[in-house]
Motif scaffolding. Structure first.
Motif, short mmCIF file in Angstrom:
data_model
loop_
_atom_site.label_atom_id
_atom_site.label_comp_id
_atom_site.label_asym_id
_atom_site.label_seq_id
_atom_site.Cartn_x
_atom_site.Cartn_y
_atom_site.Cartn_z
N THR A 229 5.06 9.94 1.43
CA THR A 229 3.90 10.14 1.48
C THR A 229 3.37 10.57 2.83
O THR A 229 1.67 10.82 2.52
CB THR A 229 2.97 8.47 0.46
N ASP B 199 2.38 1.88 -3.25
CA ASP B 199 1.00 2.58 -4.55
C ASP B 199 0.55 3.93 -4.09
O ASP B 199 0.04 4.41 -5.06
CB ASP B 199 -0.20 1.74 -3.92
N ILE B 200 0.69 4.32 -3.06
CA ILE B 200 0.28 5.93 -2.50
C ILE B 200 1.90 6.19 -3.47
O ILE B 200 1.23 7.78 -3.69
CB ILE B 200 0.56 5.36 -1.75
N GLN B 201 3.17 5.73 -2.93
CA GLN B 201 3.78 7.05 -3.68
C GLN B 201 3.76 7.12 -4.97
O GLN B 201 4.09 8.10 -5.50
CB GLN B 201 5.53 6.07 -2.53
N TYR C 198 1.53 6.60 -7.09
CA TYR C 198 -0.47 7.31 -7.34
C TYR C 198 0.34 9.36 -7.35
O TYR C 198 0.11 9.62 -8.27
CB TYR C 198 -1.05 7.03 -6.59
N GLU C 199 1.15 9.28 -5.88
CA GLU C 199 0.84 10.04 -5.70
C GLU C 199 2.33 11.36 -6.22
O GLU C 199 1.91 12.61 -7.05
CB GLU C 199 1.34 11.24 -4.13
N SER D 252 1.15 -1.50 -0.05
CA SER D 252 0.07 0.22 -0.06
C SER D 252 1.05 1.23 -0.23
O SER D 252 0.36 1.95 -0.88
CB SER D 252 -0.78 -0.10 1.17
N ASP D 253 2.44 1.13 0.91
CA ASP D 253 3.06 1.84 0.18
C ASP D 253 3.81 3.01 -0.77
O ASP D 253 3.46 3.45 -1.13
CB ASP D 253 3.58 1.75 2.02
#
Length: 153
Positions: free
Chosen positions: A100, A22-24, A26-27, A19-20
């Motif tokens: 993030t 994916d967030i990194q 994505y942002e 998840s980390d």
């Protein structure tokens, strides 16, 4: 019962494994590209709401561009000139780091010290950064005021 426990364990692992990342990704994907500075504001440090001053780029400086890429490269292109005759004056290149969790963005241009910002807004068309360095008390209330920079695509 063992099957349910095993299923729960695998589900929890699958949901938390990347998840980390994916967030990194994505942002950083939202951040990549060219951004134009549309406004610089100094906000009161006392309430973090009251606008003390606003500067909107005009003329050739309205063409200034900050670029971010997903390989942690960044550049800033500054334009000068008179009227419609704008020419590239300087281009600074360097790298950046982005966290993030804390929304901390650290930009390091070549031959310059690292500059820390906090990402306050990040969408596909808008970014707003809170400057975390060289802030001063601009309204005389003995509390450090904060600069914000707004960008648009």
């Amino acid at each position: 019962m063992k099957k349910q426990l095993l299923l729960f364990a695998f589900s929890a692992l699958a949901l938390s494994s990347c998840s980390d990342d994916d967030i990194q990704g994505y942002e950083m994907d939202m951040m990549k590209g060219e951004w134009k500075t549309v406004k610089r504001e100094v906000i009161s440090g006392k309430d973090d709401k009251t606008v003390i001053s606003t500067d909107v780029p005009t003329g050739c400086s309205a063409k200034n561009i900050t670029e971010y890429r997903t390989d942690y490269y960044t550049s800033y292109s500054a334009y000068t000139g008179v009227g419609a005759d704008c020419q590239l004056n300087t281009k600074s290149e360097g790298t950046y780091d982005y966290n993030t969790d804390t929304k901390e963005l650290v930009i390091k241009y070549k031959n310059d010290s690292p500059r820390k910002y906090q990402v306050v807004v990040l969408t596909s068309s808008e970014m707003r950064l809170k400057q975390m360095f060289n802030n001063i008390d601009e309204n005389g209330d003995m509390i450090i005021d904060v600069s914000y920079i707004s960008y648009k695509r």
